[in-house]
Design an enzyme around this catalytic site. Structure first.
Site, mmCIF file in Angstrom:
data_model
loop_
_atom_site.group_PDB
_atom_site.id
_atom_site.type_symbol
_atom_site.label_atom_id
_atom_site.label_comp_id
_atom_site.label_asym_id
_atom_site.label_seq_id
_atom_site.Cartn_x
_atom_site.Cartn_y
_atom_site.Cartn_z
ATOM 1 N N GLY A 199 0.863 -1.180 0.000
ATOM 2 C CA GLY A 199 0.000 0.000 0.000
ATOM 3 C C GLY A 199 0.901 1.232 0.000
ATOM 4 N N ALA A 200 0.317 2.383 0.347
ATOM 5 C CA ALA A 200 1.084 3.640 0.305
ATOM 6 C C ALA A 200 2.328 3.554 1.198
ATOM 7 C CB ALA A 200 0.196 4.793 0.743
ATOM 8 N N HIS A 461 2.476 26.833 -21.499
ATOM 9 C CA HIS A 461 3.473 25.994 -22.167
ATOM 10 C C HIS A 461 4.859 26.530 -21.870
ATOM 11 C CE1 HIS A 461 5.382 23.478 -25.176
ATOM 12 N NE2 HIS A 461 6.031 24.559 -25.593
#
Ligand code: NAD
Length: 482
Positions: A199-200, A461
């Protein structure tokens, strides 16, 4: 309310132990609730067992989210050091020192605790150090170093959080068998570490220890690492970890563990049914956390629990009137940001103001390993299982200019959209700054934006955020840069 309380206190009335709101626990659920209560004019006491300011901020600040992220930051540099020459930066021999990283993580945590102490002072919240127990009838008994004190509150919030869970065959001993509490502040680097659970917590520490040079083996019972995440994201992380030399066993069962004085022998049944022995210096058990519901007087106050957590209604009120529960102790997901939002929602509910309860369908999930994983809403599998008419679009980081400039091109942004209304059913990011970028989807979903609107909004951008617009275009069948 607080002004009146302060006046009475100044007059010397016996009100020092009477509060509009008592919060038990100063983690992200409790301390945020306390501050919101004070903002709304309540007289507030917050009871925390950790020594002030050490315990303020709870597990999140002191042994969880914050120091772990500090360790992951060190891991990021440790990992990058080897490739700096590609960026035209030649450094001398690189040496790694996990004890220094650990010391830094600890000091970042102390700063956070001091920050909470400052906020309590600023908001005139009475910070009480000790173990709080409900005593029924709006009372909370606090057992501290200087003896017992009984507080009375018109409303009480239980925010006692959770603690690491171990396994019947692998009990924490703090030496060879670690919980995340030991893994976060290592004194030295173990040559090898076995991690039970992907898990995390398991995946974040696998990243840290691999980056510093331990031999890491991750053992996960389910079929994919990060089992709650979209399968495509999990497989990017798994591939990346394997490339870094981390051994990953999924669909694996830990059958037996021999904890010795020098090492731990893990007996694991693999996917193919064959037994394998993995010998490691230490083992980190990361199989979940258990709510702290014991010895806090729940029975006395008539607060019921079910499957190890406090039962709450839609207003997060427990089975006892005017007693609420927020965060890990109440219900999943066990996430700091969910706890804070619950804390605010409860206090606003008590005061009769605010925006209503927490939107449980729009809670982001983030794992801060490298590459990072972040998501909100449904996975592709869950959307299909629900029989929804969906279109999936994804955009790889390898096609994003900004990701190429930083050399972080693993992974993608993926959107699952509802074909009819173009609702963002789910968004999944694996790769650079996923933890930050996911917030755009959270806001988009909160404002009920369509996928077209996500794309129409002009993204600067060159930025990583352009991948979000491109993934939206991909989900609409008109991606540009692919
Ligand atoms: P988790 O429940 O997320 O993961 C535990 C994993 O262990 C699961 O994948 C489970 O299948 C596996 N497992 C359980 N028993 C096993 C066994 N016997 N053998 C092998 N695998 C086994 O728990 P966690 O990672 O310990 O984290 C605890 C909580 O804290 C979670 O709710 C998590 O969301 C939260 N947390 C969140 C973050 C973050 O948001 N970045 C970071 C740390 C923790």
């Amino acid at each position: 309310m607080r002004a009146l309380w302060n006046q009475r206190k100044i007059r010397g009335d016996d009100v020092a132990d009477n509060f509009d709101l008592i919060v038990i626990g100063a983690g992200p659920g409790g301390y945020v609730a306390a501050i919101r209560g004070a903002q709304l004019g309540m007289s507030v006491a917050c009871v925390e067992v950790g020594d002030a300011p050490g315990g303020l901020g709870g597990v999140c600040n002191n042994t969880g989210c914050i120091p772990t992220k500090a360790m992951l930051e060190s891991a990021k540099y440790a990992k990058k050091a080897g490739s700096l020459k590609d960026f035209g930066v030649n450094v001398g021999e690189v040496t790694l020192d996990i004890a220094v990283a650990s010391k830094r993580a600890s000091s970042v945590a102390s700063q956070g605790a001091k920050g909470v102490a400052f906020l309590f002072k600023k908001n005139k919240i009475e910070s009480i150090t000790g173990w709080g127990r409900l005593a029924g009838g709006g009372k909370v008994e606090v057992e501290g170093k200087d003896g017992k004190r009984t507080l009375t509150g018109k409303n009480i919030i239980i925010a006692t959080g959770s603690r690491p869970r171990d396994l019947p065959i692998l009990k924490f001993d703090g030496k060879r068998v670690w919980s995340s509490d030991q893994a976060v502040f290592p004194k030295e680097l173990p040559a090898s570490i076995g991690i039970i659970g992907a898990g995390a917590i398991g995946m974040e520490f696998a990243d840290v220890y691999n980056a510093f040079g331990s031999k890491v083996t991750v053992i996960e019972a389910l079929e994919q690492v990060l089992p709650l995440e979209d399968a495509d994201c999990s497989s990017v992380v798994e591939k990346s970890y394997r490339k870094r030399g981390i051994d990953i066993m999924t669909g694996a069962r830990l059958e037996k563990a021999d904890v010795g004085s020098k090492n731990v022998k893990l007996h694991v049944k693999g996917k193919d049914g064959k037994m394998q022995e993995v010998t490691v210096d230490v083992v980190l058990v990361a199989v979940g956390r258990a709510p702290i519901i014991d010895d806090i007087g729940l029975d006395k106050a008539g607060v019921k629990t079910e499957r190890g957590a406090i039962v709450v209604d839609d207003s997060l009120q427990t089975t006892a009137k005017n007693v609420y529960a927020v965060g890990d102790v109440a219900k999943p997901p066990l996430l700091a940001h969910k706890a804070s939002h619950e804390g605010i929602a409860v206090v606003e509910h008590i005061a009769g103001v605010g925006h209503g309860m927490v939107d449980y369908d729009n809670i982001p999930n983030v794992t801060y390993c490298h590459p990072e994983v972040a998501s909100v809403g449904l996975t592709e599998k869950a959307a299909k299982e629900k029989g929804l008419d969906i279109e999936v679009g994804s955009f790889p980081w390898s096609a994003n200019g900004r990701a190429r400039t930083s050399g972080e091109t693993e992974g993608f942004v993926k959107i699952i959209r509802d074909r009819k209304y173009s609702e963002i059913l789910g968004a999944h990011i694996v790769g650079p700054s996923a933890s930050e970028l996911i917030a755009e989807f959270v806001v988009g979903r909160h404002l009920e934006s369509t996928v077209e609107e996500m794309e129409k909004a002009i993204h600067p951008h060159p930025t990583l955020s352009e991948a979000i617009a491109e993934a939206a275009l991909a989900a609409l069948g008109r991606v540009i840069h692919m």
